[in-house]
Design a protein around this motif. Structure first.
Motif, PDB file in Angstrom:
ATOM      1  N   PRO A  60       0.812  -1.218   0.000  1.00  0.00           N
ATOM      2  CA  PRO A  60       0.000   0.000   0.000  1.00  0.00           C
ATOM      3  C   PRO A  60       0.848   1.272   0.000  1.00  0.00           C
ATOM      4  O   PRO A  60       0.376   2.320  -0.418  1.00  0.00           O
ATOM      5  N   GLN A  63       3.566   2.037  -4.213  1.00  0.00           N
ATOM      6  CA  GLN A  63       2.382   1.503  -4.852  1.00  0.00           C
ATOM      7  C   GLN A  63       2.613   0.615  -6.065  1.00  0.00           C
ATOM      8  O   GLN A  63       1.704  -0.043  -6.517  1.00  0.00           O
ATOM      9  N   TYR A 103      -7.226  -2.849   3.926  1.00  0.00           N
ATOM     10  CA  TYR A 103      -6.645  -2.007   2.877  1.00  0.00           C
ATOM     11  C   TYR A 103      -7.514  -1.905   1.616  1.00  0.00           C
ATOM     12  O   TYR A 103      -7.156  -1.172   0.689  1.00  0.00           O
ATOM     13  N   PHE A 106      -7.489  -2.005  -3.142  1.00  0.00           N
ATOM     14  CA  PHE A 106      -6.172  -1.567  -3.596  1.00  0.00           C
ATOM     15  C   PHE A 106      -5.098  -2.622  -3.380  1.00  0.00           C
ATOM     16  O   PHE A 106      -4.136  -2.714  -4.129  1.00  0.00           O
TER      17      PHE A 106
ATOM     18  N   LYS B  29      -1.862   8.617  -3.944  1.00  0.00           N
ATOM     19  CA  LYS B  29      -1.398   8.187  -2.627  1.00  0.00           C
ATOM     20  C   LYS B  29      -2.559   8.150  -1.636  1.00  0.00           C
ATOM     21  O   LYS B  29      -2.441   7.593  -0.559  1.00  0.00           O
ATOM     22  N   GLU B  30      -3.644   8.825  -1.981  1.00  0.00           N
ATOM     23  CA  GLU B  30      -4.761   8.920  -1.050  1.00  0.00           C
ATOM     24  C   GLU B  30      -5.733   7.766  -1.284  1.00  0.00           C
ATOM     25  O   GLU B  30      -6.608   7.841  -2.134  1.00  0.00           O
ATOM     26  N   LEU B  31      -5.551   6.677  -0.566  1.00  0.00           N
ATOM     27  CA  LEU B  31      -6.405   5.513  -0.738  1.00  0.00           C
ATOM     28  C   LEU B  31      -7.613   5.640   0.167  1.00  0.00           C
ATOM     29  O   LEU B  31      -7.495   6.106   1.292  1.00  0.00           O
TER      30      LEU B  31
END
Lengths: 168, 178
Positions: A60, A63, A103, A106, B29-31
């Motif tokens: 995570p 990426q 998570y 993703f 980057k902002e999940l």
């Protein structure tokens, strides 16, 4: 130094560069397997499952790598968790569910088929269908125009016949 | 139909352009957090000062949960905001000292000031995994019932505070006042 000299030197440099790349590649590969092999398993089946899971789950934080290839802190923790869960006798599905609950989609390189991921799964197919339809209708129209132009109307037919007759 | 179909490519172009234009401004980057509207995961840990701490020690009001570490440079950037919030008593802030070493964490708080009611020590990052943390700093907005309502990834500065947190907090407080 003329151009010829530069050219003759270049292959040597390229080869050196290639060797350096290969050396780094080997180092990288060594580090990679070392990361996986720090865990101990009772069976090779457990080890294979570990490898498969950490290959298919995405880190995570960094990426564009999977858990296997990432040296990020959270990837390290997640590998440790996967190891723990395998040793605790959890199934792959249970481990994937554990990751999903924390998570989300993703984490999977191959996201689950859900309402939220429909576009992701079938969007490309839809675009392909639209593209195919457009291409098909353009080619069909082109063929029709072609045929229309080939066909002569009755006046043209008569004229053609006259020309043929006069020559004959 | 008829004429209209000649505009399809133009419409298609603008639709795609709009989609891609929007994509330019999304932060990959902002999940999205999976824990929105879920309670804070159960934990039984120590604070950075060595006191045992569990979910029951969390404030029974709207509060912030800030994931930090002494190694984390962006945490220093957002630190003044948390100092101000705690000095002005705007909202309680609970820290999660994520994957840090106790003495380094204590030193960091001494040097820079301690805005936290207390900091939960998550040395091996296990609590962080339950929270879905992927790196400090992250800040969670938690309601009076201990349910996570909002997450912000990366630095929480005064702009983020004013634009994202203030409206959300006002809403939560109004909700719990009812």
């Amino acid at each position: 130094m003329n151009i010829q000299a530069v050219r003759s030197k270049a292959p040597g440099l390229m080869r050196l560069f290639g060797v350096i790349c290969m050396l780094f590649g080997l180092l990288g590969a060594g580090a990679l397997s070392a990361q996986v092999d720090t865990f101990e398993f009772e069976t090779t089946e457990q080890q294979q499952r570990f490898r498969k899971l950490s290959d298919e789950l995405r880190c995570p934080m960094c990426q564009n790598t999977n858990l296997t290839g990432s040296s990020g802190g959270v990837a390290e923790d997640l590998r440790r968790e996967i190891h723990r869960m395998i040793m605790d006798g959890m199934t792959d599905q249970e481990i994937e569910q554990f990751m999903f609950e924390r998570y989300g989609d993703f984490i999977f390189y191959r996201p689950r088929l859900r309402q939220e991921t429909l576009l992701l799964w079938f969007g490309p197919l839809a675009f392909l269908a639209i593209g195919g339809f457009v291409a098909f209708s353009i080619s069909r129209r082109a063929r029709k125009i072609d045929e229309d132009e080939k066909a002569l109307d009755s006046a043209q037919q008569e004229k053609l016949q006259d020309l043929l007759n006069s020559k004959g | 139909m008829g004429r209209v179909k000649y505009f399809f490519p133009v419409i298609g172009f603008f639709a795609l352009a709009l989609l891609l234009w929007r994509g330019l401004y999304l932060d990959p980057k902002e999940l999205p957090s999976m824990l929105i509207d879920k309670p804070i995961p159960a934990f039984e840990l120590n604070t950075v000062d060595g006191e045992p701490v569990t979910n029951t020690d969390l404030p029974g009001q709207v509060f912030l949960l800030n994931v930090w570490g002494s190694y984390c440079l962006p945490c220093l950037v957002e630190h003044p905001t948390f100092m101000r919030l705690s000095e002005e008593g705007e909202i309680p802030v609970v820290g999660v000292n994520y994957k840090d070493e106790t003495n380094l964490a204590q030193g960091w708080l001494e040097t820079n000031g301690n805005p936290f009611a207390f900091s939960i020590e998550d040395g091996n990052g296990r609590f962080g995994i339950d929270l879905g943390v992927y790196g400090a700093p992250e800040t969670y907005l938690v309601d009076a019932n201990g349910v996570i309502r909002y997450r912000h990834v990366s630095v929480l500065d005064e702009t983020v505070w004013a634009e994202e947190f203030l409206p959300a907090i006002a809403e939560l407080r109004a909700e719990s006042a009812q």
